[in-house]
Design a protein around this motif. Sequence first.
Motif: not given
Length: 498
Positions: A244-260
């Motif tokens: 869902d968060i990726i679908a909001c348009g965050v920049l792929p080359e500058k975004t790190f998403i992590f699960s604790n």
Amino acid sequence: IFGPNEGGSAAAKERNAQNQGVSDADWARVQLDDEVPEAVKEPVRMTHSRNVSRVDAATPSHASLQPSPIPEGTETAAVAREQKITPFDVEGGVDADGKETGIDYEKVVRRFGATMISPDLLERFEKLTGHRPHPLLRRGTFFSHRDFNLILDRYEKGQPFYLYTGRGPSSDSMHMGHLIPFMFTAWLQRVFNVPLVVQITDDEKYLLERDAKKQAALQKKIKAKKPLNLLDHYHKMGQDNIKDIIACGVLPEKTFIFSNLSYVGGPFYRNVVLMGKTLTVNNVKGVFGFSDSDNAGMFHFAAIQATPSFSNSFPQIFGERDDIPCLIPCAIDQDPYFLVTRDSADKLGYKKPCLLHSKFLPALQGANTKMSASNENSAIFMTDDAKKIAKKIKSHAFSGGGATQEEHQRLGGNPDIDVAYQYLSFFEDDDEKMKSLSDGYRAGTLSTSQMKEACIAKITAVVEEFQKNRAAVTDEILHAYQDPTRKIDPRPVAKTQE
Ligand code: ATP
């Protein structure tokens, strides 16, 4: 996503084009490897554009208030129930006559010791970035801040900073309220061209489920044999939320998403330990309202949500640099976490996080509480289809209209408490349309069902566009955003992307 190229001075535009003038020296200690996996090269974007310019009706204040985490419920006004805003509960007040009073945001700001966003601050933002403030800023949905001016100072000097926000997976789909911080963050990332870290607090949602009945029902539903199955369930919902968060348009080359549950360890965990030692049980109890019967994990969790505020928690982006501050866009309910983080940052010799706070998208039932996944009836989920959205709004959206059609025509309605109108004000761009809806409603010439129809049309369009973007997020993309070995170049790229 709003294009960042919405205006601004020619000088600011030129500055943008010149890669924001970051000096080499400033980046000297930052890792510069810029490998980007194929899977994340194509950003997924929401493409609807908005050009609203309604200005916030709230009076900005420059009062410099010191942080004062006073527990709610201690004010003396004649009320039946004080409003309560914590990371776990959002409830507006009730007056002495038993009438819901909604959320008094200026009061929240005073209590938390934050600062209202002033027109001057917005003007400075526009001058520096060359971008007209996002409609959610201009309208006062993002209404309060901590040290946003310091972030602008750094931007002006070409010094690095990053964005940090997060999500606690309480449902497998995000709802429309969650779109507010994530869409806004994606826009800010494009304007500033800086790294973004997104923390998925799957651990928190397991720890914080305090309603034994609800937990038992969930365990039964997912056929959990032991606590580990439940923990895995939150982790799985977190993975769905990342899409869902990726679908909001965050920049792929500058975004790190992590699960604790997946990422915490290494340099990140070192900061958790440092942070944990700065917090006393008294401190955590006072700020979050926990009691002795709450589990110890909840007390410790504050250190985990604090840790992404420190740049050396992300060596793949910042190397060992611990002096790069972050800006956190979130709804104001999350502020207590960062109040304690800011206190501790000093003790640790780290930079304090800066914040931008938003108001809440109200529950369907009315402005006295926020839309929440924990109360399914309060929310429109991003997975809802057109039929479901229409049904929810028609049967649940609180109406500010007259009690009868005759009364409505005679006395008019109140759009300020009408949920359909409120939702439109978050998502509808057309100022003229909003004015005509509001005027017609007040005059009694526009009925409640007409207002709801307008709301249904807008919300359905936003949700359907989101669903289209969400469908393009493959498992490969999902994993690429979470790859902790992927190096992220913290420097601005040549040109803002939009
Ligand atoms: P929920 O009860 O729906 O799970 P939450 O606040 O626990 O809500 P989080 O995942 O912690 O959900 O929230 C993610 C981000 O979305 C945070 O910045 C939070 O403040 C924000 N947020 C949550 N609900 C709303 C809302 N109704 N309106 C605006 N922002 C919201």
